[in-house]
Design a protein around this motif. Structure first.
Motif, short mmCIF file in Angstrom:
data_model
loop_
_atom_site.label_atom_id
_atom_site.label_comp_id
_atom_site.label_asym_id
_atom_site.label_seq_id
_atom_site.Cartn_x
_atom_site.Cartn_y
_atom_site.Cartn_z
N SER A 53 0.83 -1.21 0.00
CA SER A 53 0.00 0.00 0.00
C SER A 53 0.86 1.26 0.00
CB SER A 53 -0.95 0.02 1.20
OG SER A 53 -0.24 0.11 2.41
N LYS A 75 -2.00 -2.83 -3.90
CA LYS A 75 -3.43 -2.95 -4.17
C LYS A 75 -4.11 -1.58 -4.21
CE LYS A 75 -3.97 -7.64 -2.86
NZ LYS A 75 -3.23 -8.15 -3.97
N SER A 76 -3.56 -0.62 -3.45
CA SER A 76 -4.21 0.70 -3.42
C SER A 76 -3.19 1.82 -3.44
CB SER A 76 -5.09 0.82 -2.17
OG SER A 76 -4.30 0.79 -1.00
N VAL A 97 -3.47 -3.23 -8.72
CA VAL A 97 -4.11 -2.04 -8.13
C VAL A 97 -5.60 -2.05 -8.45
CG1 VAL A 97 -4.24 0.49 -8.21
CG2 VAL A 97 -2.03 -0.64 -8.12
N THR A 98 -6.41 -1.94 -7.38
CA THR A 98 -7.87 -1.91 -7.55
C THR A 98 -8.44 -0.55 -7.12
OG1 THR A 98 -8.18 -2.87 -5.35
CG2 THR A 98 -8.14 -4.39 -7.23
N SER A 99 -7.62 0.26 -6.47
CA SER A 99 -8.11 1.54 -5.97
C SER A 99 -7.07 2.64 -6.18
CB SER A 99 -8.43 1.41 -4.48
OG SER A 99 -8.72 2.65 -3.91
N VAL A 120 -9.57 -1.72 -11.53
CA VAL A 120 -10.10 -0.48 -10.96
C VAL A 120 -11.58 -0.35 -11.35
CG1 VAL A 120 -9.94 2.05 -11.02
CG2 VAL A 120 -7.87 0.67 -10.93
#
Length: 175
Positions: A53, A75-76, A97-99, A120
């Motif tokens: 992160s 991931k963020s 990365v999803t956020s 995303v």
């Protein structure tokens, strides 16, 4: 930073404007809020694969930062994470990365291109506003929401691909 350190805390190197380089060991798993805020002397930084992160404002106002590769474990990306990195010309965001937080790349004037990962689902408010160097953007099919002013004042933007998955476009998203 010695091996064994697992996190770089909030404000750890805040306003270390003369710092030109730093070696982050593989033991680090998180970079805290504003950890490198206003470290204008940094031109590049290597983030190890172990980092999961990147906190809010982690690299905000690093005006000398020219490029950065975000490792595949992240991931963020927090709010304001790279805001006002005015020398940033390129960034690699991995598929993990999803956020991407609000204002994450706000005022990155020289950012010419960016690839948004397919995981995303929303482009947060002002995520890419004032990125005057952006000429085109392809929004992946997983994105359902483009929030307010997401691409506000991207004056060089001439090509936008918007998928059918978009359910909502916020106020002044492309103004």
């Amino acid at each position: 930073i010695p091996e064994g350190v697992t996190s770089i805390g909030a404000f750890a190197f805040w306003r270390c404007s003369s710092m030109t380089s730093i070696n982050i060991p593989k033991s680090v798993t998180s970079i805290g809020d504003d950890a490198f805020y206003n470290c204008g002397g940094l031109t590049s930084i290597e983030i190890p694969e172990t980092v999961k992160s990147i906190g809010n404002g982690a690299f905000s106002d690093c005006t000398g930062l020219e490029s950065i590769e975000i490792p595949s474990g992240v991931k963020s990306i927090g709010d304001f994470a790279f805001e006002n990195c005015s020398s940033l010309t390129g960034i690699t965001i991995p598929e993990s990365v999803t956020s991407i937080g609000g204002c994450a790349f706000n005022s990155c004037n020289n950012l010419a291109s960016i690839e948004i990962p397919s995981g995303v689902t929303s482009i947060e408010a002002r995520a890419f506003s004032w990125c005057r160097g952006l000429t085109s953007i392809e929004i992946p099919s997983g994105v359902t929401i483009i929030r307010d002013r997401a691409f506000y004042n991207c004056t060089s933007l001439t090509s936008i691909t918007i998928p059918k998955s978009i359910a909502s476009v916020g106020d002044r998203a492309f103004s």
